[in-house]
Design a protein around this motif. Structure first.
Motif, PDB file in Angstrom:
ATOM      1  N   HIS A   1       0.833  -1.207   0.000  1.00  0.00           N
ATOM      2  CA  HIS A   1       0.000   0.000   0.000  1.00  0.00           C
ATOM      3  C   HIS A   1       0.870   1.261   0.000  1.00  0.00           C
ATOM      4  CE1 HIS A   1      -3.388   2.648   0.800  1.00  0.00           C
ATOM      5  NE2 HIS A   1      -2.710   3.170   1.803  1.00  0.00           N
ATOM      6  N   CYS A   2       1.767   1.354   0.983  1.00  0.00           N
ATOM      7  CA  CYS A   2       2.573   2.576   1.118  1.00  0.00           C
ATOM      8  C   CYS A   2       3.517   2.790  -0.062  1.00  0.00           C
ATOM      9  CB  CYS A   2       3.363   2.560   2.429  1.00  0.00           C
ATOM     10  SG  CYS A   2       2.318   2.713   3.891  1.00  0.00           S
ATOM     11  N   LEU A   3       4.257   1.758  -0.427  1.00  0.00           N
ATOM     12  CA  LEU A   3       5.209   1.924  -1.538  1.00  0.00           C
ATOM     13  C   LEU A   3       4.512   2.345  -2.828  1.00  0.00           C
ATOM     14  CD1 LEU A   3       7.863  -0.897  -1.021  1.00  0.00           C
ATOM     15  CD2 LEU A   3       8.216   1.578  -0.884  1.00  0.00           C
ATOM     16  N   PRO A   4       3.445   1.660  -3.245  1.00  0.00           N
ATOM     17  CA  PRO A   4       2.772   2.097  -4.473  1.00  0.00           C
ATOM     18  C   PRO A   4       2.114   3.477  -4.337  1.00  0.00           C
ATOM     19  CG  PRO A   4       2.138  -0.167  -3.943  1.00  0.00           C
ATOM     20  CD  PRO A   4       2.903   0.369  -2.770  1.00  0.00           C
ATOM     21  N   ALA A   5       1.600   3.805  -3.136  1.00  0.00           N
ATOM     22  CA  ALA A   5       0.905   5.083  -2.945  1.00  0.00           C
ATOM     23  C   ALA A   5       1.872   6.258  -3.001  1.00  0.00           C
ATOM     24  CB  ALA A   5       0.151   5.086  -1.614  1.00  0.00           C
ATOM     25  N   GLY A   6       3.081   6.058  -2.470  1.00  0.00           N
ATOM     26  CA  GLY A   6       4.067   7.135  -2.461  1.00  0.00           C
ATOM     27  C   GLY A   6       3.666   8.279  -1.550  1.00  0.00           C
ATOM     28  N   GLY A   7       4.227   9.456  -1.814  1.00  0.00           N
ATOM     29  CA  GLY A   7       3.895  10.650  -1.029  1.00  0.00           C
ATOM     30  C   GLY A   7       4.130  10.463   0.455  1.00  0.00           C
ATOM     31  N   LYS A   8       3.126  10.870   1.257  1.00  0.00           N
ATOM     32  CA  LYS A   8       3.218  10.781   2.720  1.00  0.00           C
ATOM     33  C   LYS A   8       3.436   9.346   3.201  1.00  0.00           C
ATOM     34  CE  LYS A   8      -0.814  12.551   3.349  1.00  0.00           C
ATOM     35  NZ  LYS A   8      -2.079  13.018   3.938  1.00  0.00           N
ATOM     36  N   HIS A   9       2.954   8.390   2.408  1.00  0.00           N
ATOM     37  CA  HIS A   9       3.043   6.980   2.792  1.00  0.00           C
ATOM     38  C   HIS A   9       4.484   6.470   2.848  1.00  0.00           C
ATOM     39  CE1 HIS A   9      -1.277   6.065   2.726  1.00  0.00           C
ATOM     40  NE2 HIS A   9      -1.329   6.962   1.755  1.00  0.00           N
ATOM     41  N   ILE A  10       5.368   7.111   2.111  1.00  0.00           N
ATOM     42  CA  ILE A  10       6.762   6.632   2.118  1.00  0.00           C
ATOM     43  C   ILE A  10       7.734   7.647   2.717  1.00  0.00           C
ATOM     44  CG2 ILE A  10       6.536   4.933   0.261  1.00  0.00           C
ATOM     45  CD1 ILE A  10       7.773   7.085  -1.630  1.00  0.00           C
TER      46      ILE A  10
END
Length: 110
Positions: free
Chosen positions: A29-38
């Motif tokens: 979820h985080c890696l593909p979402a990028g932005g704040k997630h990573i």
């Protein structure tokens, strides 16, 4: 030992679910979402949460009295991770599982 393990089993299950949830969210979820997630602080916390959950489950399965220490730390890290995931947003599964694990670990550490 068998009775002790059966008393620990609900917490072991919560820890393993949280390990799976946090690692899965970070990777899928985080890696593909990028932005704040990573952002490094959030991403590292998510991975650290997964690892302390796995370690706490491992210590309980070993039957060592040190599980109280790992469970206490696990509860703290899970609470921090839940707050971080809440702030980032779109991570409700992680928030809920981290809070459930923290509650279970607090009981086990007491």
């Amino acid at each position: 030992m068998h009775q002790m393990l059966s008393e620990m089993q609900p917490c072991i299950d919560e820890c393993l679910r949280c390990y799976q949830t946090c690692l899965g969210m970070a990777s899928n979820h985080c890696l593909p979402a990028g932005g704040k997630h990573i952002e490094p602080e959030h991403f590292r916390l998510t991975l650290a949460c997964a690892e302390i959950c796995r370690t706490s489950a491992h210590f309980m399965l070993l039957g060592t009295a040190h599980h109280k220490h790992t469970c206490a730390e696990c509860a703290d890290v899970c609470e921090d991770c839940a707050r971080s995931c809440e702030q980032v947003g779109d991570m409700q599964d992680c928030v809920e599982q981290c809070r459930a694990c923290a509650e279970s670990c607090r009981k086990m550490a007491a």
